[in-house]
Design a protein around this motif. Structure first.
Motif, PDB file in Angstrom:
ATOM      1  N   LYS A   1       7.478  15.208  14.606  1.00  0.00           N
ATOM      2  CA  LYS A   1       8.616  14.052  14.624  1.00  0.00           C
ATOM      3  C   LYS A   1       9.076  13.734  13.328  1.00  0.00           C
ATOM      4  O   LYS A   1       8.194  13.809  12.394  1.00  0.00           O
ATOM      5  CB  LYS A   1       8.046  12.723  15.178  1.00  0.00           C
ATOM      6  CG  LYS A   1       7.594  12.730  16.635  1.00  0.00           C
ATOM      7  CD  LYS A   1       6.672  11.312  17.117  1.00  0.00           C
ATOM      8  CE  LYS A   1       6.408  11.430  18.414  1.00  0.00           C
ATOM      9  NZ  LYS A   1       5.697  10.306  18.941  1.00  0.00           N
ATOM     10  N   PRO A   2      10.267  13.431  13.257  1.00  0.00           N
ATOM     11  CA  PRO A   2      10.807  13.306  11.695  1.00  0.00           C
ATOM     12  C   PRO A   2      10.109  11.828  11.124  1.00  0.00           C
ATOM     13  O   PRO A   2      10.236  11.033  11.882  1.00  0.00           O
ATOM     14  CB  PRO A   2      12.278  12.992  11.829  1.00  0.00           C
ATOM     15  CG  PRO A   2      12.671  12.948  13.155  1.00  0.00           C
ATOM     16  CD  PRO A   2      11.432  13.569  13.886  1.00  0.00           C
ATOM     17  N   ALA A   3      10.049  11.685   9.893  1.00  0.00           N
ATOM     18  CA  ALA A   3       9.483  10.438   9.315  1.00  0.00           C
ATOM     19  C   ALA A   3      10.859   9.750   9.146  1.00  0.00           C
ATOM     20  O   ALA A   3      11.865  10.327   8.895  1.00  0.00           O
ATOM     21  CB  ALA A   3       8.782  10.530   8.286  1.00  0.00           C
ATOM     22  N   ILE A   4      10.916   8.428   8.761  1.00  0.00           N
ATOM     23  CA  ILE A   4      12.279   7.735   8.780  1.00  0.00           C
ATOM     24  C   ILE A   4      12.079   6.546   7.760  1.00  0.00           C
ATOM     25  O   ILE A   4      10.671   5.983   7.572  1.00  0.00           O
ATOM     26  CB  ILE A   4      12.798   7.145   9.866  1.00  0.00           C
ATOM     27  CG1 ILE A   4      12.938   7.851  10.990  1.00  0.00           C
ATOM     28  CG2 ILE A   4      13.863   6.148   9.856  1.00  0.00           C
ATOM     29  CD1 ILE A   4      13.538   7.494  12.408  1.00  0.00           C
ATOM     30  N   LEU A   5      12.822   6.352   6.874  1.00  0.00           N
ATOM     31  CA  LEU A   5      12.949   5.132   6.065  1.00  0.00           C
ATOM     32  C   LEU A   5      14.156   4.266   6.420  1.00  0.00           C
ATOM     33  O   LEU A   5      15.189   4.862   6.452  1.00  0.00           O
ATOM     34  CB  LEU A   5      12.861   5.571   4.527  1.00  0.00           C
ATOM     35  CG  LEU A   5      11.565   6.092   3.732  1.00  0.00           C
ATOM     36  CD1 LEU A   5      11.881   6.646   2.342  1.00  0.00           C
ATOM     37  CD2 LEU A   5      10.552   5.162   3.946  1.00  0.00           C
TER      38      LEU A   5
ATOM     39  N   ASN B   1       0.970  12.216   3.474  1.00  0.00           N
ATOM     40  CA  ASN B   1      -0.163  13.320   3.481  1.00  0.00           C
ATOM     41  C   ASN B   1      -0.074  14.521   3.513  1.00  0.00           C
ATOM     42  O   ASN B   1      -0.506  15.508   3.006  1.00  0.00           O
ATOM     43  CB  ASN B   1      -0.831  12.770   4.904  1.00  0.00           C
ATOM     44  CG  ASN B   1      -1.453  11.476   5.022  1.00  0.00           C
ATOM     45  OD1 ASN B   1      -1.718  10.842   3.999  1.00  0.00           O
ATOM     46  ND2 ASN B   1      -1.690  10.717   6.247  1.00  0.00           N
ATOM     47  N   GLU B   2       0.966  14.962   4.266  1.00  0.00           N
ATOM     48  CA  GLU B   2       1.618  16.396   4.332  1.00  0.00           C
ATOM     49  C   GLU B   2       1.820  16.834   2.919  1.00  0.00           C
ATOM     50  O   GLU B   2       1.598  17.979   2.546  1.00  0.00           O
ATOM     51  CB  GLU B   2       2.732  16.579   5.342  1.00  0.00           C
ATOM     52  CG  GLU B   2       2.355  16.352   6.937  1.00  0.00           C
ATOM     53  CD  GLU B   2       1.263  17.336   7.398  1.00  0.00           C
ATOM     54  OE1 GLU B   2       1.339  18.621   7.133  1.00  0.00           O
ATOM     55  OE2 GLU B   2       0.240  16.969   7.950  1.00  0.00           O
ATOM     56  N   TYR B   3       2.739  15.991   2.378  1.00  0.00           N
ATOM     57  CA  TYR B   3       3.180  16.369   0.882  1.00  0.00           C
ATOM     58  C   TYR B   3       1.965  16.537  -0.096  1.00  0.00           C
ATOM     59  O   TYR B   3       2.092  17.518  -0.699  1.00  0.00           O
ATOM     60  CB  TYR B   3       4.252  15.223   0.318  1.00  0.00           C
ATOM     61  CG  TYR B   3       4.927  15.312  -0.728  1.00  0.00           C
ATOM     62  CD1 TYR B   3       5.867  16.044  -0.850  1.00  0.00           C
ATOM     63  CD2 TYR B   3       4.236  15.017  -2.302  1.00  0.00           C
ATOM     64  CE1 TYR B   3       6.419  16.464  -2.241  1.00  0.00           C
ATOM     65  CE2 TYR B   3       4.568  15.200  -3.222  1.00  0.00           C
ATOM     66  CZ  TYR B   3       6.019  15.941  -3.326  1.00  0.00           C
ATOM     67  OH  TYR B   3       6.509  16.306  -4.448  1.00  0.00           O
TER      68      TYR B   3
ATOM     69  N   LYS C   1       0.822  -1.263   0.057  1.00  0.00           N
ATOM     70  CA  LYS C   1      -0.010   0.012  -0.033  1.00  0.00           C
ATOM     71  C   LYS C   1       0.845   1.254  -0.045  1.00  0.00           C
ATOM     72  O   LYS C   1       0.686   2.255  -0.515  1.00  0.00           O
ATOM     73  CB  LYS C   1      -1.016  -0.088   1.133  1.00  0.00           C
ATOM     74  CG  LYS C   1      -2.189   1.037   1.089  1.00  0.00           C
ATOM     75  CD  LYS C   1      -3.079   0.856   2.407  1.00  0.00           C
ATOM     76  CE  LYS C   1      -2.889   2.231   3.175  1.00  0.00           C
ATOM     77  NZ  LYS C   1      -2.627   1.766   4.613  1.00  0.00           N
ATOM     78  N   VAL C   2       1.874   1.254   0.799  1.00  0.00           N
ATOM     79  CA  VAL C   2       2.774   2.538   0.757  1.00  0.00           C
ATOM     80  C   VAL C   2       3.660   2.592  -0.269  1.00  0.00           C
ATOM     81  O   VAL C   2       3.763   3.775  -0.990  1.00  0.00           O
ATOM     82  CB  VAL C   2       3.839   2.466   2.097  1.00  0.00           C
ATOM     83  CG1 VAL C   2       4.470   3.693   2.298  1.00  0.00           C
ATOM     84  CG2 VAL C   2       3.104   1.946   3.553  1.00  0.00           C
ATOM     85  N   LEU C   3       4.205   1.371  -0.939  1.00  0.00           N
ATOM     86  CA  LEU C   3       4.791   1.399  -2.049  1.00  0.00           C
ATOM     87  C   LEU C   3       3.901   1.954  -3.245  1.00  0.00           C
ATOM     88  O   LEU C   3       4.628   2.772  -3.943  1.00  0.00           O
ATOM     89  CB  LEU C   3       5.277   0.155  -2.412  1.00  0.00           C
ATOM     90  CG  LEU C   3       6.366  -0.599  -1.339  1.00  0.00           C
ATOM     91  CD1 LEU C   3       6.889  -1.960  -1.987  1.00  0.00           C
ATOM     92  CD2 LEU C   3       7.679   0.442  -1.419  1.00  0.00           C
TER      93      LEU C   3
ATOM     94  N   ASP D   1       6.227   6.813  10.443  1.00  0.00           N
ATOM     95  CA  ASP D   1       5.418   8.009  10.107  1.00  0.00           C
ATOM     96  C   ASP D   1       5.565   8.523   8.756  1.00  0.00           C
ATOM     97  O   ASP D   1       5.540   9.504   8.278  1.00  0.00           O
ATOM     98  CB  ASP D   1       6.134   9.074  10.934  1.00  0.00           C
ATOM     99  CG  ASP D   1       5.610   9.128  12.455  1.00  0.00           C
ATOM    100  OD1 ASP D   1       4.585   8.089  12.770  1.00  0.00           O
ATOM    101  OD2 ASP D   1       6.163   9.867  13.314  1.00  0.00           O
ATOM    102  N   PHE D   2       6.001   7.413   7.673  1.00  0.00           N
ATOM    103  CA  PHE D   2       6.077   7.788   6.301  1.00  0.00           C
ATOM    104  C   PHE D   2       4.851   8.212   5.980  1.00  0.00           C
ATOM    105  O   PHE D   2       4.693   9.173   4.855  1.00  0.00           O
ATOM    106  CB  PHE D   2       6.913   6.687   5.624  1.00  0.00           C
ATOM    107  CG  PHE D   2       7.229   7.126   4.099  1.00  0.00           C
ATOM    108  CD1 PHE D   2       8.162   8.180   4.070  1.00  0.00           C
ATOM    109  CD2 PHE D   2       6.618   6.568   3.161  1.00  0.00           C
ATOM    110  CE1 PHE D   2       8.603   8.447   2.801  1.00  0.00           C
ATOM    111  CE2 PHE D   2       6.939   6.871   1.991  1.00  0.00           C
ATOM    112  CZ  PHE D   2       7.705   7.922   1.670  1.00  0.00           C
TER     113      PHE D   2
END
Ligand code: TRP
Length: 376
Positions: free
Chosen positions: A241-245, A66-68, A34-36, A60-61
């Protein structure tokens, strides 16, 4: 250490890492279909490291996307600890970060933690400064957009970073650091403070702009514990909070245990290696999924899943899925021998290093000062 045991922290990776268990232990989320799909919708294509699971988890990616999509653009943040010459294991994350920079048109803050490596390694300050210069030139040669990329050096940009870091430090106790990193009373006090320095760049653009800007941090999963500690603090200081990959580790040349490391010559291929070095190391050390004899190999086939040369091709050096699939099935069926697979890896790695070394030769101290280092 027993077979099923492994250890992952920012300063040590031991054993065969069970990523499924790591996802649970660290409380991170899998990058699922779903995220991909969402990424692909925005970027038009998926980077091979996403298609092939090299980047496998996140924090939080989905919030970040969503923000983007609401028009709230993010910046990228990642870093390098200058403790030795750079090797292939370092640059996977950064090449992927460059892709993100291009696709999302994002600024990048790149931290060089000379303080960290001085405090944690048995090396002199001067030696670390030498690696700092060396590593910066390599990173600059990877293709980031210099107009949108800012190098932050912990000691040199202390007037920017330190006032932020102390705000994190005030909200992180010694007992949290002990529990998270296994530190003891005998560890030096600089180490205890360090996480605050690594947390800081994730809010530097927000501090400079005097408004909150979302941050995305691509990293090797061993770096996650710093941000796990700092995550609770960001909102307390009024930031997102920063998102992380998270990416998996590059295998060490010699096999599935641990990761590539600059302190072990036989475990790594360095960015400065010559074609002869690469040939010698792949032939001599690269762990093979092949059989003991050619007859057996032809009959039973090789195992690309454990073969380090194949992993290199999959992680970075072959973008075309069809080409990779062909090599995989040839090898698995036994039609392709280990020596043939290694020859492909040697050729691809050397082609990459040749280009890289040419670009790197142009990055002088002056170019770094003018185009790359953050200046207020
Ligand atoms: N500590 C990292 C290392 O030893 C360097 C680093 C600093 C970093 N900030 C980062 C890595 C942010 C990933 C993301 O290599």
């Amino acid at each position: 250490m027993k077979m099923e045991e492994f250890e992952v922290n920012p300063w040590d990776v031991k054993g065969v890492v069970d990523y499924e268990k790591l996802v649970k232990d660290f409380g991170i989320s899998r990058l699922d279909e779903k995220v991909l799909k969402r990424i692909e919708k925005i970027t038009g294509e998926l980077h091979p490291m996403l298609r092939r699971g090299v980047f496998f988890a996140h924090r939080d990616f989905e919030w970040l996307l969503n923000e983007y999509e609401k028009g709230n653009k993010f910046f990228l943040y990642t870093g390098c600890g200058p403790s030795g010459p750079l090797h292939l294991g370092h640059i996977g994350t950064w090449l992927f970060t460059k892709w993100l920079q291009d696709k999302f048109d994002a600024a990048l803050y790149f931290q060089f933690t000379d303080d960290e490596k001085f405090l944690f390694k048995n090396k002199s300050y001067e030696e670390i400064q030498k690696y700092l210069e060396d590593n910066m030139a390599d990173v600059a040669a990877l293709g980031f957009d210099p107009r949108k990329t800012h190098f932050l050096i912990d000691t040199r940009h202390a007037s920017l970073l330190y006032p932020i870091a102390i705000k994190f430090a005030k909200k992180i106790t010694f007992s949290i650091v002990k529990a998270s990193f296994g530190m003891t009373n005998e560890d030096n006090i600089g180490k205890i403070f360090y996480t605050a320095m690594q947390a800081a760049p994730a809010v530097v653009p927000s501090v400079l702009a005097k408004k909150n800007i979302p941050c995305l941090i691509p990293l090797g999963v061993d770096q996650d514990p710093h941000f796990r500690v700092a995550r609770d603090v960001y909102p307390k200081l009024g930031y997102y909070k920063p998102a992380i990959l998270h990416s998996v580790f590059w295998p060490a040349l010699k096999g599935p245990e641990g990761k590539m490391s600059s302190s072990d010559e036989s475990s790594a291929i360095f960015l400065h290696d010559t074609p002869k070095d690469v040939e010698r190391k792949i032939k001599k050390y690269a762990f093979s999924g092949g059989r003991d004899t050619i007859d057996e190999h032809r009959k039973l086939g090789g195992n690309p899943d454990v073969d380090v040369s194949f992993q290199f091709l999959k992680f970075m050096f072959i973008e075309d899925d069809a080409e990779l699939a062909r090599i995989e099935s040839e090898y698995r069926s036994g039609r392709m021998l280990t020596s043939e697979l290694k020859a492909i890896a040697i050729k691809k790695i050397n082609a990459f290093l040749k280009k890289h070394q040419k670009k790197r030769a142009k990055i002088t101290q002056k170019v770094l000062e003018r185009n790359w280092l953050w200046a207020s």
